[in-house]
Design a protein around this motif. Structure first.
Motif, PDB file in Angstrom:
ATOM      1  N   VAL A 253     -35.953 -68.380  24.832  1.00 17.67           N
ATOM      2  CA  VAL A 253     -36.308 -67.035  24.391  1.00 17.67           C
ATOM      3  C   VAL A 253     -36.588 -66.135  25.592  1.00 17.67           C
ATOM      4  N   ILE A 254     -35.982 -64.977  25.593  1.00 17.07           N
ATOM      5  CA  ILE A 254     -36.274 -63.956  26.607  1.00 17.07           C
ATOM      6  C   ILE A 254     -36.931 -62.782  25.888  1.00 17.07           C
ATOM      7  N   THR A 255     -38.162 -62.511  26.236  1.00 21.39           N
ATOM      8  CA  THR A 255     -38.919 -61.436  25.586  1.00 21.39           C
ATOM      9  C   THR A 255     -38.934 -60.207  26.482  1.00 21.39           C
ATOM     10  N   LYS A 256     -38.645 -59.045  25.906  1.00 25.37           N
ATOM     11  CA  LYS A 256     -38.541 -57.807  26.669  1.00 25.37           C
ATOM     12  C   LYS A 256     -39.533 -56.754  26.171  1.00 25.37           C
ATOM     13  N   LEU A 257     -39.973 -55.924  27.097  1.00 25.17           N
ATOM     14  CA  LEU A 257     -40.835 -54.796  26.752  1.00 25.17           C
ATOM     15  C   LEU A 257     -40.014 -53.761  25.985  1.00 25.17           C
ATOM     16  N   ASN A 258     -40.500 -53.425  24.789  1.00 28.01           N
ATOM     17  CA  ASN A 258     -39.818 -52.437  23.951  1.00 28.01           C
ATOM     18  C   ASN A 258     -40.567 -51.108  24.063  1.00 28.01           C
ATOM     19  N   GLU A 259     -40.191 -50.323  25.069  1.00 27.46           N
ATOM     20  CA  GLU A 259     -40.889 -49.064  25.312  1.00 27.46           C
ATOM     21  C   GLU A 259     -40.605 -48.015  24.242  1.00 27.46           C
ATOM     22  N   GLU A 260     -39.414 -48.019  23.688  1.00 27.98           N
ATOM     23  CA  GLU A 260     -39.042 -46.999  22.708  1.00 27.98           C
ATOM     24  C   GLU A 260     -39.949 -47.044  21.481  1.00 27.98           C
ATOM     25  N   THR A 261     -40.250 -48.265  21.026  1.00 30.31           N
ATOM     26  CA  THR A 261     -41.147 -48.419  19.881  1.00 30.31           C
ATOM     27  C   THR A 261     -42.519 -47.832  20.172  1.00 30.31           C
TER      28      THR A 261
END
Length: 345
Positions: A253-261
């Motif tokens: 799993v690669i987890t990414k920062l979701n800035e748009e949300t």
């Protein structure tokens, strides 16, 4: 109520069992050595005033001295004064994401610890505002109700971890709904909700609920922790990485920062989004935003003025140390006559 200022000094208490262990080893060595040169009866005649009880008493008093010195280093504080105070401030609730993705180490030491650092520094920059804390993942959980006790807020904050929630996900919408219950509807205070999250795996209803919260007078700021390029979620045991989290297909799993949300949630509630990479930037930005809000007079409340109590234990420690120095290991004459411990036999 008692608070301990420097709890790390409690480790000094380990000296006491080491003292007793050393005492027992010394007594065993003395007994064995004495048997090599003399029998017990002859030894009693040669040293009639030698008291084994006094030796135990001396090490006991020395242990008390070390115990008191340790408590003095810890510096216990006791709430002894109570007074009514009036203050002007804001009601600020922190909603901290504790989902498993917050263990990713793309932001040192990891996203969750970075979140704790950010909240702590923001609290340190406050003066008379009230704060509350919410933990959330798949569900939202009240961690600390609105309070002026910043020390308690920091303590509860440090105890937060990703094992608090059995259900995973990022239920920002539930955190916002729960935050609504934190504010006193009878008081016309400015209300702020600060959400710290990586914004991943959230509900699509979050923006709508954020807008509803704004209609109720709640301003929402969001802080993003993590890297947009993503990071792995380590699985550790005793601080050692054993593996990395995988999905149902066995892929890492690669987890990414979701800035748009996070930006859209903040925008819906007339707030701002801040990237959490720089602690100073976050604190300065939040402080600037809070300073623009009108602080209303909150109702009078009682608080405890905690006073240092270390001096009592420091004094007791010196008293016990002096007793130990002047306490001789030979038998006391009047106690010898009483023969309480059958030492004359």
């Amino acid at each position: 109520m008692i608070q301990f200022e420097e709890k790390i000094w409690f480790w000094v208490l380990l000296i006491i069992p080491i003292l007793w262990l050393g005492f027992l080893v010394l007594q065993f060595w003395k007994k064995r050595t004495q048997k090599q040169f003399s029998n017990p009866e002859l030894l009693k005649k040669l040293s009639p005033n030698k008291s084994f009880f006094k030796s135990i008493l001396k090490i006991f008093v020395l242990s008390l001295a070390f115990g008191c010195f340790t408590i003095a280093l810890v510096n216990p504080k006791m709430g002894t004064k109570f007074k009514d105070v009036k203050r002007e401030g804001l009601d600020i609730v922190f909603a901290v994401d504790v989902s498993k993705s917050m263990l990713a180490e793309d932001m040192a030491p990891n996203r969750l610890e970075k979140s704790k650092q950010l909240v702590t520094q923001i609290i340190n920059s406050l003066a008379s505002d009230r704060v509350g804390i919410i933990a959330y993942a798949g569900k939202a959980f009240p961690q600390l109700p609105i309070t002026t006790d910043y020390a308690a807020a920091k303590m509860f904050l440090q105890n937060m971890n990703t094992d608090m929630m059995s259900s995973q996900g990022t239920a920002i919408n539930e955190a916002i709904e729960l935050a609504k219950t934190y504010y006193d509807k009878e008081q016309e205070s400015n209300r702020v909700l600060i959400i710290i999250s990586d914004g991943e795996d959230h509900s699509t209803a979050s923006e709508d609920i954020a807008e509803e919260a704004h209609d109720e007078g709640i301003q929402i700021f969001t802080i993003g922790v993590g890297n947009v390029k993503g990071g792995l979620i380590p699985i550790k045991r005793n601080g050692i990485v054993l593996n990395y989290k995988k999905d149902r297909q066995g892929e890492t799993v690669i987890t990414k920062l979701n800035e748009e949300t996070l930006k859209s949630i903040a925008k819906a509630a007339n707030g701002i989004y801040i990237n959490g990479a720089s602690t100073k930037t976050v604190v300065d930005s939040i402080k600037t935003q809070l300073d623009q809000l009108d602080r209303t007079e909150l109702e009078a409340s009682q608080y405890a003025d905690f006073e240092d109590q270390f001096q009592w234990f420091l004094g007791l420690g010196f008293i016990f140390l002096l007793i130990d120095i002047f306490l001789l290991e030979r038998k006391t004459a009047w106690l010898k006559k009483l023969n309480l411990f059958n030492e004359n036999l």
